[in-house]
Design an enzyme around this catalytic site. Sequence first.
Site, short mmCIF file in Angstrom:
data_model
loop_
_atom_site.label_atom_id
_atom_site.label_comp_id
_atom_site.label_asym_id
_atom_site.label_seq_id
_atom_site.Cartn_x
_atom_site.Cartn_y
_atom_site.Cartn_z
N SER A 112 32.35 -56.31 -37.12
CA SER A 112 31.69 -57.38 -37.61
C SER A 112 31.10 -58.36 -36.58
CB SER A 112 32.39 -58.30 -38.72
OG SER A 112 31.66 -59.21 -39.08
N TYR A 135 24.49 -59.55 -37.85
CA TYR A 135 24.00 -60.54 -38.83
C TYR A 135 22.86 -61.03 -38.01
CZ TYR A 135 27.52 -60.40 -42.45
OH TYR A 135 28.43 -59.87 -43.31
N THR A 161 23.07 -55.60 -41.59
CA THR A 161 23.51 -55.81 -42.75
C THR A 161 22.31 -56.64 -43.44
OG1 THR A 161 25.78 -55.64 -42.47
CG2 THR A 161 25.01 -57.02 -44.28
N ARG A 170 31.12 -67.04 -54.52
CA ARG A 170 32.65 -66.35 -54.61
C ARG A 170 33.40 -67.45 -55.17
NH1 ARG A 170 32.37 -63.24 -48.83
NH2 ARG A 170 30.27 -62.37 -49.18
N LYS A 258 22.74 -51.63 -43.63
CA LYS A 258 23.86 -51.53 -44.68
C LYS A 258 23.44 -52.52 -45.78
CE LYS A 258 28.74 -52.86 -44.69
NZ LYS A 258 28.74 -54.30 -45.55
N HIS A 282 28.02 -54.78 -50.86
CA HIS A 282 28.95 -55.72 -49.97
C HIS A 282 29.99 -55.60 -50.68
CE1 HIS A 282 28.42 -58.34 -46.44
NE2 HIS A 282 29.60 -58.76 -46.66
N ARG A 285 30.40 -58.65 -53.66
CA ARG A 285 30.65 -60.06 -53.08
C ARG A 285 29.47 -60.95 -52.89
NH1 ARG A 285 35.63 -60.05 -50.22
NH2 ARG A 285 35.42 -61.48 -48.64
N GLY A 315 34.38 -49.67 -53.30
CA GLY A 315 34.87 -49.06 -54.33
C GLY A 315 35.95 -48.22 -54.31
C1 LIG Z 1 37.12 -59.42 -46.56
C2 LIG Z 1 35.77 -58.92 -46.27
C3 LIG Z 1 34.90 -59.29 -45.33
C4 LIG Z 1 34.03 -58.51 -45.06
N1 LIG Z 1 33.10 -58.92 -44.10
C5 LIG Z 1 31.91 -58.14 -43.93
C6 LIG Z 1 30.97 -58.29 -42.66
O1 LIG Z 1 31.19 -59.38 -41.82
N2 LIG Z 1 29.77 -57.68 -42.49
C7 LIG Z 1 29.57 -56.90 -43.31
O2 LIG Z 1 28.30 -56.28 -43.01
N3 LIG Z 1 30.28 -56.43 -44.41
C8 LIG Z 1 31.53 -57.14 -44.80
N4 LIG Z 1 32.15 -56.77 -45.63
C9 LIG Z 1 31.55 -55.80 -46.62
C10 LIG Z 1 32.41 -54.43 -46.03
O3 LIG Z 1 31.89 -53.84 -45.06
C11 LIG Z 1 32.15 -53.41 -47.25
O4 LIG Z 1 30.77 -53.29 -47.38
C12 LIG Z 1 33.08 -53.68 -48.59
O5 LIG Z 1 34.17 -54.07 -48.27
C13 LIG Z 1 33.14 -52.23 -49.35
O6 LIG Z 1 33.65 -52.72 -50.71
P1 LIG Z 1 35.21 -52.19 -50.75
O7 LIG Z 1 35.80 -53.47 -50.09
O8 LIG Z 1 35.42 -51.82 -52.24
O9 LIG Z 1 35.52 -50.95 -49.91
C14 LIG Z 1 33.39 -57.58 -45.97
C15 LIG Z 1 34.39 -57.23 -46.91
C16 LIG Z 1 35.39 -57.80 -47.12
C17 LIG Z 1 36.61 -57.36 -48.40
#
Ligand SMILES: Cc1cc2nc3c(=O)[nH]c(=O)nc-3n(C[C@H](O)[C@H](O)[C@H](O)COP(=O)(O)O)c2cc1C
Length: 386
Positions: A112, A135, A161, A170, A258, A282, A285, A315
């Site tokens: 990230s 980002y 992203t 959240r 993404k 994401h 989230r 997922g």
């Molecule tokens: C704790 C956490 C931090 C994340 N940080 C980023 C990030 O910095 N950049 C990003 O593009 N996605 C981020 N994501 C999203 C993940 O890349 C991914 O899209 C997502 O976790 C997919 O869903 P899943 O957790 O059900 O597999 C984050 C997800 C989580 C759970």
Amino acid sequence: MPSISLKNCRNIDDLRALARRRLPGPIFHYIDGAAEDETTYQRNTSAFEDCDLVPNVLGGVADIDMSVEVMGCKLDMPLFCSPTALQRLFHHDGERAVGRAAEKFGTLFGVSSLATVSLAEIGEMVSTPKMFQFYFHKDPGLNTALLERAKEAKFDILTLTVDTIVGGKRERDLVTGFTTPPRLTPASLFSFAAHPRWTFDFVSHPNFELIELKDYVKEGSNVAISVGDYFSTMLDQSMDWSDAEDLREKWSGKFCLKGVMSVEDARRAADMGCDAIMVSNHGGRQLDGSRTPFDQLTEIVDAVGDRMEVILDGGVRRGSHVLKALAAGATAVSGGRMYLYALAAAGQAGVEHALGVLRAEIERDMKLMGVTKISRLNRNMLRWRR
Ligand SMILES: Cc1cc2nc3c(=O)[nH]c(=O)nc-3n(C[C@H](O)[C@H](O)[C@H](O)COP(=O)(O)O)c2cc1C
């Protein structure tokens, strides 16, 4: 529940339970939580249940090859680690642990912009294919620096992203007061005190910082901020397709978007020369009430699958989820929480355990499906219930 240890974690849910025990509440809920009512988050996984696998038998499945090629990188398994922020908060080794585990399993791992180990160090340490997640900040100097460092560290893929133009709401983080770096509040004090092992590890492994950002922004490293507020205040809300094209031009390697969810955007991504998109919300989230990657996958694959790679992100908790996405036409599958719970539970050993469990499930399920190669999975092997 009887006492649970890494050894007897059978699946991702068990690793989640272990993470919950090890982490102070605000940090666990930052990983585990999602936007608003978390309906999209729940649906990201339950969507797989609306689709059944139809196996074929007598396929001669003694030898299985589950390798795939993603953006020119050969992966030994069709599942990889999505980029996630703040990993040293979950375990003091952070990205080092995830990178080494991904390398052991011959798979890709994403880093990230909000990483807590430098791109340079990761570049030196890990030979497995690497994706840098970008980002798009308001500060052009920071954007240029990120790009340069990713190039210097020889990252294979740049992933922009596009689904965090503002922070998602959240609500668990609002309740716990979660910030980076963590801030002691009356509400969180008890939780940190009740998890002395995590607290000791965090304090005895100092220099928690957003290492690639700290020269440009104090927020996140020296000044506590919620991740939602970080997105809303630091990222450039005027970012549009021309910025994405510009970034694509400046990056000489493979390029991916993404967070693409619509067919229209997928077509546009193909038109601008993306090598791949990650169909992703994401992890639920951001926009609660939005559609899920698996629900949206077939129409996107049908529209652009012959022009670029389509990765299903989010997922995934079971090997069968991976097979369903691949049979629907995804090139590969990625996930965040499936390895983050494991990182929090036990560092590198935990991530290896998670990847090992999922790889074993993928292998077993391929045999039970009667396929020896990922390319043999197809839509005839799927039936939707509704
Ligand atoms: C704790 C956490 C931090 C994340 N940080 C980023 C990030 O910095 N950049 C990003 O593009 N996605 C981020 N994501 C999203 C993940 O890349 C991914 O899209 C997502 O976790 C997919 O869903 P899943 O957790 O059900 O597999 C984050 C997800 C989580 C759970």
